[in-house]
Scaffold this motif. Structure first.
Motif, PDB file in Angstrom:
ATOM      1  N   TYR A   1      44.169   0.259 -43.305  1.00  0.00           N
ATOM      2  CA  TYR A   1      45.339   0.517 -42.459  1.00  0.00           C
ATOM      3  C   TYR A   1      46.422  -0.479 -42.845  1.00  0.00           C
ATOM      4  CZ  TYR A   1      41.986   3.136 -39.698  1.00  0.00           C
ATOM      5  OH  TYR A   1      41.032   4.034 -39.299  1.00  0.00           O
TER       6      TYR A   1
ATOM      7  N   TYR B   1      58.700   3.961 -38.519  1.00  0.00           N
ATOM      8  CA  TYR B   1      59.326   3.620 -37.246  1.00  0.00           C
ATOM      9  C   TYR B   1      60.158   2.358 -37.418  1.00  0.00           C
ATOM     10  CZ  TYR B   1      55.776  -0.062 -36.450  1.00  0.00           C
ATOM     11  OH  TYR B   1      54.985  -1.173 -36.538  1.00  0.00           O
TER      12      TYR B   1
ATOM     13  N   GLU C   1      63.529 -21.275 -31.416  1.00  0.00           N
ATOM     14  CA  GLU C   1      62.154 -21.665 -31.081  1.00  0.00           C
ATOM     15  C   GLU C   1      61.395 -22.184 -32.297  1.00  0.00           C
ATOM     16  OE1 GLU C   1      60.277 -18.172 -29.556  1.00  0.00           O
ATOM     17  OE2 GLU C   1      61.566 -18.221 -27.784  1.00  0.00           O
TER      18      GLU C   1
ATOM     19  N   THR D   1      44.601  -4.080 -42.586  1.00  0.00           N
ATOM     20  CA  THR D   1      43.180  -4.416 -42.562  1.00  0.00           C
ATOM     21  C   THR D   1      42.438  -3.318 -43.314  1.00  0.00           C
ATOM     22  OG1 THR D   1      42.718  -3.140 -40.575  1.00  0.00           O
ATOM     23  CG2 THR D   1      43.364  -5.427 -40.257  1.00  0.00           C
TER      24      THR D   1
ATOM     25  N   ARG E   1      62.077 -14.270 -36.975  1.00  0.00           N
ATOM     26  CA  ARG E   1      62.057 -15.695 -36.686  1.00  0.00           C
ATOM     27  C   ARG E   1      61.535 -16.491 -37.872  1.00  0.00           C
ATOM     28  NH1 ARG E   1      58.497 -14.857 -31.489  1.00  0.00           N
ATOM     29  NH2 ARG E   1      57.694 -13.385 -33.010  1.00  0.00           N
TER      30      ARG E   1
ATOM     31  N   ASP F   1      70.478 -19.223 -24.427  1.00  0.00           N
ATOM     32  CA  ASP F   1      69.596 -18.160 -23.934  1.00  0.00           C
ATOM     33  C   ASP F   1      69.644 -16.923 -24.833  1.00  0.00           C
ATOM     34  OD1 ASP F   1      67.757 -17.271 -21.806  1.00  0.00           O
ATOM     35  OD2 ASP F   1      69.276 -15.719 -21.544  1.00  0.00           O
TER      36      ASP F   1
ATOM     37  N   GLU G   1      50.799  -1.656 -43.052  1.00  0.00           N
ATOM     38  CA  GLU G   1      52.206  -1.531 -42.665  1.00  0.00           C
ATOM     39  C   GLU G   1      53.054  -2.183 -43.746  1.00  0.00           C
ATOM     40  OE1 GLU G   1      52.535  -1.127 -37.860  1.00  0.00           O
ATOM     41  OE2 GLU G   1      53.201  -2.989 -38.777  1.00  0.00           O
TER      42      GLU G   1
ATOM     43  N   ALA H   1      67.686 -17.539 -28.001  1.00  0.00           N
ATOM     44  CA  ALA H   1      66.476 -18.333 -27.751  1.00  0.00           C
ATOM     45  C   ALA H   1      65.423 -18.147 -28.846  1.00  0.00           C
ATOM     46  CB  ALA H   1      65.887 -17.957 -26.394  1.00  0.00           C
ATOM     47  N   GLU H   2      65.244 -16.892 -29.274  1.00  0.00           N
ATOM     48  CA  GLU H   2      64.179 -16.651 -30.249  1.00  0.00           C
ATOM     49  C   GLU H   2      64.456 -17.320 -31.590  1.00  0.00           C
ATOM     50  OE1 GLU H   2      64.396 -12.376 -29.611  1.00  0.00           O
ATOM     51  OE2 GLU H   2      62.225 -12.379 -29.464  1.00  0.00           O
TER      52      GLU H   2
ATOM     53  N   PHE I   1      53.978   7.187 -41.926  1.00  0.00           N
ATOM     54  CA  PHE I   1      54.638   7.301 -40.628  1.00  0.00           C
ATOM     55  C   PHE I   1      55.666   6.179 -40.578  1.00  0.00           C
ATOM     56  CE2 PHE I   1      54.453   5.599 -36.174  1.00  0.00           C
ATOM     57  CZ  PHE I   1      55.101   6.652 -35.548  1.00  0.00           C
TER      58      PHE I   1
ATOM     59  N   ASP J   1      60.967  -1.313 -35.953  1.00  0.00           N
ATOM     60  CA  ASP J   1      60.281  -2.271 -35.083  1.00  0.00           C
ATOM     61  C   ASP J   1      61.271  -3.060 -34.216  1.00  0.00           C
ATOM     62  OD1 ASP J   1      61.320  -4.383 -36.532  1.00  0.00           O
ATOM     63  OD2 ASP J   1      59.424  -4.937 -37.497  1.00  0.00           O
ATOM     64  N   TYR J   2      60.730  -3.981 -33.434  1.00  0.00           N
ATOM     65  CA  TYR J   2      61.511  -4.797 -32.503  1.00  0.00           C
ATOM     66  C   TYR J   2      62.701  -5.480 -33.175  1.00  0.00           C
ATOM     67  CZ  TYR J   2      62.444  -8.701 -29.298  1.00  0.00           C
ATOM     68  OH  TYR J   2      63.031  -9.611 -28.469  1.00  0.00           O
TER      69      TYR J   2
ATOM     70  N   LYS K   1      51.166  -5.770 -44.616  1.00  0.00           N
ATOM     71  CA  LYS K   1      50.035  -6.331 -43.899  1.00  0.00           C
ATOM     72  C   LYS K   1      49.099  -5.189 -43.530  1.00  0.00           C
ATOM     73  CE  LYS K   1      51.713  -6.177 -39.161  1.00  0.00           C
ATOM     74  NZ  LYS K   1      51.686  -6.817 -37.865  1.00  0.00           N
TER      75      LYS K   1
ATOM     76  N   SER L   1      53.992   2.964 -42.093  1.00  0.00           N
ATOM     77  CA  SER L   1      52.564   2.716 -41.930  1.00  0.00           C
ATOM     78  C   SER L   1      51.790   3.852 -42.587  1.00  0.00           C
ATOM     79  CB  SER L   1      52.214   2.565 -40.450  1.00  0.00           C
ATOM     80  OG  SER L   1      51.922   3.810 -39.873  1.00  0.00           O
TER      81      SER L   1
END
Lengths: 559, 283
Positions: free
Chosen positions: B26, B57, B116, B264, B253, B109, B28, B112-113, B55, B59-60, B262, B67
């Motif tokens: 599997y 998509y 960090e 498995t 980040r 704020d 991505e 913020a990400e 497939f 992401d965030y 990535k 994938s």
């Protein structure tokens, strides 16, 4: 046991002359002793003037008429029934009987109606919150919540962003933990939106009580809890994609070594669906299949009782052998529904909890029907200062803590421990909240040959099918057995009580008559899953780790 | 001066060979360049051998993810990502925020990400100290340039010393590394003085005088973006501006948010890894 009780009584005898509270007689002798610890707590049976509250009037009559001998006989019958039914919980890997107290906890129809409305309101708002957080994050853009509150949450899973469940539900099952404060007001202590467990105890406790004390039920109209699985199955089937005519639902368990395995198997059996482990499922081209003796069968809804971290090795812990590789993208593609949804932990984070009033107002335009427990947020400098000043009076809790680990009771801690705690709070303010000690309400509980006030909490269970939120009448009442203890955890000697919600006088609703419920119902389908390879040592270890890190009832302390 | 706006084709090939047949794999891939106001993606596709159904998509982080899974036993897997991209003009530093602006609660704020600490970009006392000395007498955007230059000067570019899991601290210890390490070190220093900074993965055409239709051996590349009143990129590995030779793919980040591949699988260990990036200027 017997001996120590006798010694106890004789030691106390000379003090009888002093005030031991109002004369209640029989089993209740000395119940309202003003010298008892936390005497300010709200007692659910007796008012401060020793009058019996309405909810408990009938129960009190029945109990007051009985003799200490009756109590012992009933208690023995109850213990036998529990052992017969094999109700145990696991503590550090050991199976022990889960103690059920023989005095039920009673909630009136009116009290329940308020509680139920408050829980439904909360679940609705939290659903909208999660949909927003994993979508456009409008609540952050509008400046209602700081972005950092969300992005710093350990359970905010960016990999779940933009995953849209077909019927919009993410919180299929929730456990909203409530306590009653000194005034008797129900307050929410915490929300559990991930894998709340304990509902099997609710059903089993009722079954046992109905068997052992049919006479108590004959005098009360107690609302049934035995149909929980019907509601759960309806919600899970409703969660499936709209084009699936007859959705295939499975219960995914970490395995037999998990402390809640009994509950997983009970729910699967009652719903008549397969109980599966990760190795029974696989993903191909974003579709999930169950391996059966008759070949592959597509799975539409997975009621998973595995934590996010172990659910999908592609997205989370790559070494997990409990989960199903690819399942999160299968959900993203709309081919399977994961219940509860991945990433719900951002909704039950203990710091997010403190913003619930803002969240309710933003999404529903309503004030909370159930108040929170007052909470200081250590990440706000002025509130942190107050916490550090008053630390010896407060309960300080780690935000990420589940299982009650790391909770510090200020009043019970040494100066040295508090010093160390101050340091930890300063080092990681996002990691801590603090609350005043809430003197949980008390309910008469059998201790030796008498009934004594013992502190309780309550975890009602709510099931959301997308159209309405059903709250199982009652929930799991946990009781702290040691005198004065506010820790209701079963691993700390805690037990549970059958929780009775009385039916409204006018209703023709479901009074509990027999407690027969659905147990042992027939599975819809007899196709046996074909098992994968036997467990390795690593798998067993992960199954157990789950129960330590997880949301399991028995692994939680208060508060 | 090179002409602005290049059209570039990138063919990125990754190959794995397994010691024993692999059955359940599997994956991505984050290998698809995006379109934005600096860059325009003309065409892109990802092909695998053995063939798979993929497939896609977003992401965030806004990255295009592909994938795919493989079930038939295989001992080799090849992934080829090809795209044609029109790149943009040279990026100028943004002089839009003072140090006080960067300390404003709403800025802290909002980004913020990107302020960090992460596993790849940990808090590091010495780097923090060094960053504070670079701040003196400079505006935020000048500090970004000075810090990138410092990392460029102090580090020796060498493959093999650090690996894909090395953090900024590891690379600083070794004073050696590759583009990933240069980027993480720069991020660590920028974040320590309150400048929001993020990791960019992409490709670089290695020849500033690239001729049309000439294919060069390019490389997967990484650089940084800093916020000083607006986001802008800089390349600390080469101590150069982001220009027509840079093709960006993903932003996060740190490396963990953008890792190109990535997944498995169950089966034998991956014994051989083949990577090549062929870059051709088309116009």
């Amino acid at each position: 046991m017997e001996r120590s009780t006798t010694t106890d009584t004789s030691r106390r005898a000379p003090r009888r002359a002093r005030d031991t509270g109002p004369e209640l007689g029989g089993l209740f002798d000395g119940y309202l002793d003003p010298r008892r610890p936390h005497a300010g707590a709200y007692d659910e049976m007796f008012g401060p003037d020793a009058s019996v509250r309405q909810a408990y009037r009938r129960l009190h009559e029945q109990l007051a008429a009985s003799q200490p001998g009756d109590l012992a006989a009933r208690s023995e019958a109850l213990d036998r029934a529990l052992v017969d039914q094999g109700i145990t919980f696991s503590l550090s890997g050991q199976e022990r009987p889960f103690p059920l107290d023989l005095v039920p906890r009673v909630i009136t129809a009116a009290e329940w109606s308020r509680l139920e409305k408050g829980i439904v309101q909360r679940v609705r708002a939290l659903e909208m919150f999660l949909a927003d957080i994993y979508g456009d994050q409008q609540i952050i853009r509008d400046g209602v919540l700081p972005r950092r509150l969300i992005t710093s949450c350990e359970h905010f899973h960016r990999s779940a962003a933009f995953v849209l469940p077909p019927n919009g539900v993410r919180v299929h099952v929730s456990g909203i933990d409530v306590v009653r404060d000194e005034e008797g007001t129900f307050r929410v202590l915490e929300d559990n939106l991930r894998n709340p467990s304990g509902v099997s105890y609710v059903m089993e406790n009722r079954r046992t009580m109905a068997r052992v004390f049919p006479d108590l039920f004959a005098k009360h109209r107690v609302r049934a809890v035995g149909d929980y699985a019907v509601h759960l199955l309806r919600a899970l089937r409703a969660a499936a994609a709209a084009n699936v005519a007859d959705p295939n639902v499975v219960v995914l368990t970490p395995g037999v070594h998990n402390s809640a395995y009994f509950e997983h198997s009970l729910l699967a059996r009652q719903m008549g669906v397969e109980l599966v482990e990760g190795r029974d499922l696989f993903c191909r081209d974003n579709v999930i299949y169950l391996r059966t003796t008759e070949g592959e069968r597509q799975v539409d809804v997975i009621y998973r009782r595995i934590d996010d971290d172990y659910l999908d090795p592609v997205q989370f812990r790559p070494d997990s052998v409990l989960g199903v590789a690819g399942v999160l993208n299968a959900a993203r593609a709309g081919n399977v529904v994961i219940a509860n949804a991945v990433g719900n932990g951002v909704g039950d984070d203990k710091l997010v909890y403190t913003y619930l009033p803002e969240i309710l107002k933003y999404y529903l335009g309503e004030a909370p029907l159930l108040p929170n427990v007052d909470t200081y947020r250590c990440w706000l400098p002025d509130e942190q200062e107050q916490v550090l000043d008053r630390i010896s009076e407060l309960v300080v809790k780690p935000v990420e803590g589940s299982g009650g680990y790391g909770i510090v009771f200020g009043p019970n801690s040494s100066a040295k421990d508090l010093m160390a705690l101050r340091k930890r709070v300063r080092a990681n303010p996002r990691g801590w909240i603090a609350q005043p000690v809430v003197q949980l309400s008390t309910v008469p509980t059998k201790v030796g040959q008498r009934l004594k006030p013992r502190h309780v909490d309550l975890r009602p269970f709510a099931v959301n099918d997308g159209k309405s939120v059903f709250v199982l009448p009652g929930g799991l009442t946990r009781v702290a057995i040691p005198e004065g203890s506010l820790i209701v955890n079963s691993s700390q000697g805690g037990g549970s009580k059958d929780t009775w919600v009385l039916a409204p006088r006018s209703s023709t609703a479901d009074a509990e008559l027999s407690g027969q419920g659905l147990a042992g119902s027939s599975p819809m389908d007899e196709v046996a899953p074909e098992r994968g390879p036997e467990l390795t040592a690593a798998q067993q270890q992960q199954q157990q780790q789950q129960q330590q890190g997880g949301e399991e009832t028995d692994a939680r302390t208060q508060r | 001066m090179t002409a602005e706006n290049w059209r570039i084709r990138v063919v990125h090939t990754t190959g794995y060979r397994y010691a024993a047949p692999v059955v359940q794999s599997y994956n991505e891939a984050r290998l698809t360049p995006r379109s934005d106001r600096w860059q325009n993606l003309v065409v892109s596709r990802i092909e695998t051998t053995p063939p798979t159904r993929s497939f896609r998509y977003t992401d965030y982080w806004g990255t295009e993810v592909t994938s795919f899974d493989l079930h038939a036993p295989h001992t080799e897997l090849k992934i080829v990502s090809s795209s044609v991209v029109e790149t943009g003009a040279t990026v100028e530093p943004v002089d839009g925020a003072s140090w006080a602006d960067l300390r404003a609660p709403e800025v802290v704020d909002r980004y913020a990400e990107y302020l960090e600490w992460t596993r790849y970009v940990p808090r590091h006392a010495e780097l923090g100290q060094l960053a504070r000395t670079m701040r003196k007498g400079r505006k935020p955007h000048e500090a970004v340039l000075a810090i990138a230059e410092l990392i460029h000067d102090r580090l020796t570019y060498r493959r093999g010393t650090t690996g894909v899991h090395s953090s900024a601290a590891d690379a600083w210890e070794a004073r050696e590394g590759v583009c990933q390490d240069y980027a993480h070190l720069t991020l660590a220093m920028l974040r320590s003085i309150g400048i929001p900074a993020r990791y960019v993965s992409g490709y670089l055409h290695t020849n500033p005088d690239g001729k049309v239709n000439e294919t060069v051996r390019g490389e997967s590349h990484a650089w940084i973006e800093a916020w000083t009143g607006g986001w802008w990129g800089f390349d600390p590995t080469n101590d150069i501006e982001i220009g027509p030779r840079h093709i960006w793919v993903a932003i996060g980040r740190d490396y963990a948010d953008v890792s190109p591949l990535k997944g498995t699988y169950s089966g034998g260990a991956a014994t051989a890894i083949e990577v090549s990036v062929d870059v051709t200027r088309l116009a």
